[in-house]
Design an enzyme around this catalytic site. Structure first.
Site, PDB file in Angstrom:
ATOM      1  N   THR A   1       0.857  -1.355  -0.069  1.00 25.25           N
ATOM      2  CA  THR A   1      -0.081   0.044  -0.108  1.00 25.25           C
ATOM      3  C   THR A   1       0.839   1.246  -0.044  1.00 25.25           C
ATOM      4  O   THR A   1       0.571   2.232  -0.586  1.00 25.25           O
ATOM      5  CB  THR A   1      -0.993  -0.063   1.159  1.00 25.25           C
ATOM      6  OG1 THR A   1      -0.162   0.006   2.379  1.00 25.25           O
ATOM      7  CG2 THR A   1      -2.101  -1.012   1.315  1.00 25.25           C
TER       8      THR A   1
ATOM      9  N   GLY B   1      -8.968 -15.921   4.455  1.00 21.77           N
ATOM     10  CA  GLY B   1      -9.606 -14.542   4.984  1.00 21.77           C
ATOM     11  C   GLY B   1     -10.939 -14.316   4.297  1.00 21.77           C
ATOM     12  O   GLY B   1     -11.678 -13.867   5.022  1.00 21.77           O
TER      13      GLY B   1
ATOM     14  N   CYS C   1      -5.512 -21.775   6.753  1.00 22.05           N
ATOM     15  CA  CYS C   1      -4.561 -22.716   7.314  1.00 22.05           C
ATOM     16  C   CYS C   1      -5.050 -23.779   7.903  1.00 22.05           C
ATOM     17  O   CYS C   1      -4.744 -25.095   7.945  1.00 22.05           O
ATOM     18  CB  CYS C   1      -3.611 -22.031   8.195  1.00 22.05           C
ATOM     19  SG  CYS C   1      -4.419 -21.237   9.489  1.00 22.05           S
TER      20      CYS C   1
ATOM     21  N   ASP D   1      -0.580 -13.885  14.756  1.00 18.40           N
ATOM     22  CA  ASP D   1       0.798 -14.113  14.072  1.00 18.40           C
ATOM     23  C   ASP D   1       1.803 -13.792  14.574  1.00 18.40           C
ATOM     24  O   ASP D   1       1.762 -12.490  15.522  1.00 18.40           O
ATOM     25  CB  ASP D   1       0.621 -13.435  12.936  1.00 18.40           C
ATOM     26  CG  ASP D   1      -0.320 -14.217  11.711  1.00 18.40           C
ATOM     27  OD1 ASP D   1      -0.882 -15.197  12.182  1.00 18.40           O
ATOM     28  OD2 ASP D   1      -0.354 -13.714  10.609  1.00 18.40           O
TER      29      ASP D   1
ATOM     30  N   GLY E   1     -14.399 -26.169  10.852  1.00 23.59           N
ATOM     31  CA  GLY E   1     -14.753 -27.498  10.606  1.00 23.59           C
ATOM     32  C   GLY E   1     -15.608 -27.563   9.313  1.00 23.59           C
ATOM     33  O   GLY E   1     -15.188 -28.088   7.983  1.00 23.59           O
TER      34      GLY E   1
ATOM     35  N   HIS F   1      -0.928 -23.379  15.513  1.00 19.41           N
ATOM     36  CA  HIS F   1      -2.344 -24.185  16.008  1.00 19.41           C
ATOM     37  C   HIS F   1      -2.468 -25.433  16.407  1.00 19.41           C
ATOM     38  O   HIS F   1      -1.315 -26.290  15.659  1.00 19.41           O
ATOM     39  CB  HIS F   1      -3.615 -23.972  15.042  1.00 19.41           C
ATOM     40  CG  HIS F   1      -3.730 -22.751  14.362  1.00 19.41           C
ATOM     41  ND1 HIS F   1      -4.228 -21.600  14.893  1.00 19.41           N
ATOM     42  CD2 HIS F   1      -3.591 -22.121  13.120  1.00 19.41           C
ATOM     43  CE1 HIS F   1      -4.357 -20.550  14.212  1.00 19.41           C
ATOM     44  NE2 HIS F   1      -4.102 -20.804  13.258  1.00 19.41           N
TER      45      HIS F   1
HETATM   46  N1  LIG Z   1      -1.456 -14.928   8.575  1.00 23.72           N
HETATM   47  C1  LIG Z   1      -1.846 -16.097   8.576  1.00 23.72           C
HETATM   48  O1  LIG Z   1      -1.264 -17.049   9.330  1.00 23.72           O
HETATM   49  C2  LIG Z   1      -2.773 -16.815   7.484  1.00 23.72           C
HETATM   50  C3  LIG Z   1      -2.830 -18.071   7.049  1.00 23.72           C
HETATM   51  C4  LIG Z   1      -3.554 -18.406   6.150  1.00 23.72           C
HETATM   52  C5  LIG Z   1      -4.225 -17.534   5.607  1.00 23.72           C
HETATM   53  N2  LIG Z   1      -4.175 -16.039   5.599  1.00 23.72           N
HETATM   54  C6  LIG Z   1      -5.081 -15.033   4.822  1.00 23.72           C
HETATM   55  O2  LIG Z   1      -4.124 -14.629   3.886  1.00 23.72           O
HETATM   56  C7  LIG Z   1      -4.581 -13.253   3.714  1.00 23.72           C
HETATM   57  C8  LIG Z   1      -3.517 -12.550   3.855  1.00 23.72           C
HETATM   58  O3  LIG Z   1      -3.135 -12.432   5.307  1.00 23.72           O
HETATM   59  P1  LIG Z   1      -1.636 -11.805   5.767  1.00 23.72           P
HETATM   60  O4  LIG Z   1      -1.759 -12.700   7.123  1.00 23.72           O
HETATM   61  O5  LIG Z   1      -0.518 -12.005   5.031  1.00 23.72           O
HETATM   62  O6  LIG Z   1      -2.152 -10.407   5.940  1.00 23.72           O
HETATM   63  P2  LIG Z   1      -0.966  -9.133   6.161  1.00 23.72           P
HETATM   64  O7  LIG Z   1       0.336  -9.792   6.677  1.00 23.72           O
HETATM   65  O8  LIG Z   1      -1.644  -8.221   6.917  1.00 23.72           O
HETATM   66  O9  LIG Z   1      -0.671  -8.734   4.629  1.00 23.72           O
HETATM   67  C9  LIG Z   1      -1.600  -8.273   3.958  1.00 23.72           C
HETATM   68  C10 LIG Z   1      -0.906  -7.633   2.774  1.00 23.72           C
HETATM   69  O10 LIG Z   1      -1.798  -6.805   1.888  1.00 23.72           O
HETATM   70  C11 LIG Z   1      -1.629  -5.278   1.586  1.00 23.72           C
HETATM   71  N3  LIG Z   1      -2.808  -5.144   1.369  1.00 23.72           N
HETATM   72  C12 LIG Z   1      -3.445  -4.012   2.160  1.00 23.72           C
HETATM   73  N4  LIG Z   1      -4.758  -3.389   1.643  1.00 23.72           N
HETATM   74  C13 LIG Z   1      -4.548  -4.111   0.463  1.00 23.72           C
HETATM   75  C14 LIG Z   1      -5.579  -4.027  -0.869  1.00 23.72           C
HETATM   76  N5  LIG Z   1      -6.861  -3.277  -0.707  1.00 23.72           N
HETATM   77  N6  LIG Z   1      -5.227  -4.751  -1.925  1.00 23.72           N
HETATM   78  C15 LIG Z   1      -4.178  -5.491  -2.113  1.00 23.72           C
HETATM   79  N7  LIG Z   1      -3.181  -5.803  -0.743  1.00 23.72           N
HETATM   80  C16 LIG Z   1      -3.651  -4.717   0.268  1.00 23.72           C
HETATM   81  C17 LIG Z   1      -0.935  -5.118   2.824  1.00 23.72           C
HETATM   82  O11 LIG Z   1      -0.007  -3.878   2.404  1.00 23.72           O
HETATM   83  P3  LIG Z   1       1.064  -3.193   3.317  1.00 23.72           P
HETATM   84  O12 LIG Z   1       2.031  -4.291   3.710  1.00 23.72           O
HETATM   85  O13 LIG Z   1       1.352  -2.115   2.484  1.00 23.72           O
HETATM   86  O14 LIG Z   1       0.016  -2.995   4.643  1.00 23.72           O
HETATM   87  C18 LIG Z   1      -0.052  -6.219   3.096  1.00 23.72           C
HETATM   88  O15 LIG Z   1       1.190  -6.372   2.433  1.00 23.72           O
HETATM   89  C19 LIG Z   1      -5.802 -13.187   4.370  1.00 23.72           C
HETATM   90  O16 LIG Z   1      -6.868 -13.317   3.700  1.00 23.72           O
HETATM   91  C20 LIG Z   1      -5.569 -14.224   5.746  1.00 23.72           C
HETATM   92  O17 LIG Z   1      -6.784 -14.544   6.444  1.00 23.72           O
HETATM   93  C21 LIG Z   1      -3.376 -15.782   6.523  1.00 23.72           C
END
Ligand SMILES: NC(=O)c1ccc[n+]([C@@H]2O[C@H](COP(=O)([O-])OP(=O)(O)OC[C@H]3O[C@@H](n4cnc5c(N)ncnc54)[C@H](OP(=O)(O)O)[C@@H]3O)[C@@H](O)[C@H]2O)c1
Length: 345
Positions: free
Chosen positions: A35, A113, A143, A174, A197, A222
């Site tokens: 961003t 998510g 996950c 996290d 589930g 987890h």
């Molecule tokens: N973290 C986990 O353990 C995990 C596991 C499985 C699935 N997920 C899923 O994976 C997805 C991402 O999670 P995350 O943990 O990686 O989140 P994160 O660490 O907060 O990273 C999100 C990224 O998206 C960017 N962003 C913000 N607004 C955006 C927009 N409008 N369009 C595109 N990108 C944007 C952010 O930019 P900036 O860096 O500039 O803020 C950041 O780089 C979610 O759906 C989450 O539920 C996460």
């Protein structure tokens, strides 16, 4: 010709998917987005991944130069270069982003998510790879759902039916997150059943499954506590279940007592020893001594590394959507071998 892959969102999941895509010889990473010029831009630049802005605003794009980073343009410029986009945004911008991808005529993959309803299609390599062949877009399940699918799908396929109750003992935050709790409490998720589930049924509707969840003050993994009722005449034993999982891709079965890996702390220390970046563990960890089949009822525990089990699944999802590989096992083998070679392990 290599599949051109864009990653929208270079955070916890995005930076890991970027490496996994960069590792594949049939894919080319055309860019990643942030961003604004915050930490993470430096990593992308060091890796040689072209950096773009999540918006097309000229002011937002210009801000990267002020922060000392080269920005190659906005999200529309990135989409123009790509065959497919992996959306790794925070899970709240799905409606806006999906419209953008459809408008640009690009295939898309969201993360867990987002709700199944956003894409109408979900993905787990072992559960429903073939249903995703050639589709316009999908969602790699969370996950937890990925972890449940890895061990329950082969069990379902061996038995023909399965009824499951599980409790998700969830990490509170996290490792890189300073904003979430609890720090001194065990917090039940007051939504029964929890979504975890039933989400398995978006990729394997034949498995009857419900779950409860509690958040606990840890950030590293987890744990799932699972009870699965097998059908009468299933013909399985504790040993045959263990042998089946030992032969299942992306599942590690180890004795906790013999190996002195009796908690998630030691599982994560072992993962750091393996040598993948960030101490990741793409595999689901099953404690061999925690598995017991008593009559028709199977009890087991498994541990999930939340930031990383979905990473290789995203690579498989690219191949399924682009229709370049029809056999899920072949894609999984190719993905995993390339990632191992990338990290020299
Ligand atoms: N973290 C986990 O353990 C995990 C596991 C499985 C699935 N997920 C899923 O994976 C997805 C991402 O999670 P995350 O943990 O990686 O989140 P994160 O660490 O907060 O990273 C999100 C990224 O998206 C960017 N962003 C913000 N607004 C955006 C927009 N409008 N369009 C595109 N990108 C944007 C952010 O930019 P900036 O860096 O500039 O803020 C950041 O780089 C979610 O759906 C989450 O539920 C996460």
């Amino acid at each position: 010709m290599a599949i051109k892959v864009a990653i929208n969102g270079y955070g916890t999941i995005g930076k890991r998917v970027a490496d996994a895509v960069d590792a594949q010889d049939d894919m080319e990473l055309v860019g990643v987005t942030k961003t604004s010029p915050s930490f993470g831009c430096e990593l992308a630049q060091r890796k040689g991944f072209p950096l773009f802005c999540t918006s097309d605003s000229a002011a937002s794009i210009a801000a990267f130069a002020t922060g000392g980073f080269e920005c190659h343009g906005g999200i529309s410029d990135l989409l123009a270069l790509a065959d497919i986009v992996i959306d790794c945004s925070p899970g709240i911008t799905g409606d806006e982003n999906i419209a953008r991808y459809r408008g640009a005529g690009k295939k898309f993959i969201f993360q867990g998510g987002e709700k199944h309803a956003l894409t109408g299609q979900s993905f787990s390599s072992s559960a429903n790879y073939s249903e995703n062949l050639g589709v316009a877009g999908t969602r790699v399940v969370s996950c937890n759902t990925t972890g449940l699918s890895r061990t329950l799908v082969p069990l379902y396929e061996a038995c023909g039916s399965l009824k499951v109750e599980c409790t998700m003992i969830r990490r509170a935050a996290d490792p890189g997150d300073s904003t979430k709790g609890p720090i001194n409490a065990i917090k039940p998720v007051l939504e029964v059943p929890s979504h975890h589930g039933p989400d398995v049924m978006t990729v394997k509707p034949e498995i009857e499954i419900n779950s409860l969840a509690v958040a606990v003050p840890t950030t590293i993994m987890h744990v799932h506590s699972i009870i699965a009722d097998l059908p009468e005449g299933h013909g399985m034993s504790t040993d045959s279940v263990l042998e089946m999982w030992k032969a299942t891709p992306r599942v590690i079965v180890m004795s906790g007592v013999e190996n002195r890996i009796t908690s998630t702390a030691e599982v994560m220390e072992m993962a750091r020893d393996i040598g993948r970046k960030w101490g990741d563990l793409h595999e689901i960890f099953v404690w061999e001594d925690g598995v017991s089949l008593l009559g028709d009822r199977l009890y087991y525990f498994q541990a999930i590394h939340q930031e990383s089990d979905v990473i290789p699944e995203n690579v498989d999802a690219i191949r399924a959507l682009m229709g370049v590989e029809s056999d899920w096992r072949a894609s999984v083998a190719k993905t995993d071998a390339a990632i191992k070679a990338y990290y020299g392990i």
